[in-house]
Write a protein that holds these residues in place. Structure first.
Motif, mmCIF file in Angstrom:
data_model
loop_
_atom_site.group_PDB
_atom_site.id
_atom_site.type_symbol
_atom_site.label_atom_id
_atom_site.label_comp_id
_atom_site.label_asym_id
_atom_site.label_seq_id
_atom_site.Cartn_x
_atom_site.Cartn_y
_atom_site.Cartn_z
ATOM 1 N N ASN A 198 0.854 -1.239 -0.019
ATOM 2 C CA ASN A 198 -0.021 0.006 -0.239
ATOM 3 C C ASN A 198 0.815 1.199 -0.124
ATOM 4 O O ASN A 198 0.728 2.210 -0.684
ATOM 5 N N THR A 199 1.809 1.272 0.782
ATOM 6 C CA THR A 199 2.949 2.454 1.026
ATOM 7 C C THR A 199 3.467 2.530 -0.235
ATOM 8 O O THR A 199 3.821 3.626 -0.978
ATOM 9 N N PHE A 200 4.051 1.579 -1.094
ATOM 10 C CA PHE A 200 4.740 1.283 -2.423
ATOM 11 C C PHE A 200 3.680 2.087 -3.327
ATOM 12 O O PHE A 200 4.153 2.895 -4.057
ATOM 13 N N LYS A 201 2.716 1.710 -3.264
ATOM 14 C CA LYS A 201 1.696 2.399 -4.348
ATOM 15 C C LYS A 201 1.351 3.825 -4.109
ATOM 16 O O LYS A 201 0.968 4.461 -4.760
ATOM 17 N N GLU A 202 1.277 4.093 -2.939
ATOM 18 C CA GLU A 202 0.897 5.633 -2.556
ATOM 19 C C GLU A 202 2.168 6.384 -3.101
ATOM 20 O O GLU A 202 1.958 7.549 -3.730
ATOM 21 N N MET A 203 3.375 5.977 -2.869
ATOM 22 C CA MET A 203 4.465 6.760 -3.350
ATOM 23 C C MET A 203 4.593 6.784 -4.912
ATOM 24 O O MET A 203 4.907 8.067 -5.370
#
Length: 241
Positions: A198-203
């Protein structure tokens, strides 16, 4: 707007990282073998490990990335340039250097520019990718914008959020501000605290085009579970120039 990424494309956005002071040769070998297995973009390591990792990865498409002036950035320009040259001689394909935050806080922008240009010039003379680490946790928005404006002028390849050693790593707010400032002139790398899909996709959603993480395998395995026909979709929350 949504953008589609294959799992392979996601792998190629990851700098597989181990910059721990106590990392062993076996740890470095494991890092390189994992990067090969998953086809990550690069292994991100301390510069003293460059020759060893380069030997394992030579002849492959996986880059060896050396951290320069790491993690504090409190060495002279001359020291950082020497370390950059040494890393390149030992096989580094990419350079990630920590800028001097003392000079940023002193608003000595001429120094910041001189340092960035010196390291970028050496890297580009050898056809290597160069990234500047801002350590955004310690900076104001105004300081982040000014550094990114200098990066555009110098024509460095990437502006990067963090070393992973500060109290806080990459944030959506920092990525969005950096991307807004550099546009398509300079790439943005998010690093520090990125440990799940999820953090990967947000970045990526807010403008990062490279992700530095020690959790790359976990992230890719999570992405595989949610992929449809081998692809994931990411909402684009930034404007292209």
């Amino acid at each position: 707007m949504k953008k589609k990424f294959t799992i392979e494309q996601c792998c190629r956005l990851i700098d597989h990282t181990n910059v721990k002071a106590y990392a062993t040769k076996e740890d470095m070998k494991k890092l390189c073998e994992e990067a090969l297995s998953y086809h990550f973009a690069m292994v991100a390591i301390n510069s003293g490990q460059t020759a060893y990792c380069h030997e394992i990865l030579k002849g492959t498409s996986i880059h060896t990335g050396a951290a320069i002036g790491f993690p504090l950035g409190q060495t002279s320009i001359e020291s950082k340039v020497f370390e950059t040259k040494d890393a390149i001689e030992n096989g580094a394909d990419e350079i990630d250097y920590q800028l001097n935050i003392t000079e940023v806080k002193s608003k000595n922008w001429e120094y910041v520019k001189k340092e960035m240009k010196a390291i970028t010039d050496v890297s580009h003379q050898h056809h290597k990718i160069c990234k500047v680490i801002l350590e955004t946790a310690y900076l104001t928005d105004e300081e982040i914008v000014k550094i990114c404006e200098i990066a555009k002028e110098v024509k460095i390849d990437f502006v990067k959020t963090s070393t992973g050693f500060a109290d806080k790593g990459a944030t959506i707010e920092a990525i969005a501000l950096m991307k807004q400032t550099v546009g398509n002139s300079v790439n943005v790398k998010a690093s520090g605290g990125i440990r799940d899909a999820n953090t990967f996709k947000e970045m990526l959603s807010y403008g990062a085009s490279r992700i530095g993480t020690s959790a790359g395998i976990k992230i890719i395995e999570q992405l595989k579970k949610e992929a449809i026909d081998g692809c994931i979709e990411i909402e684009v929350n930034y404007e292209n120039e």
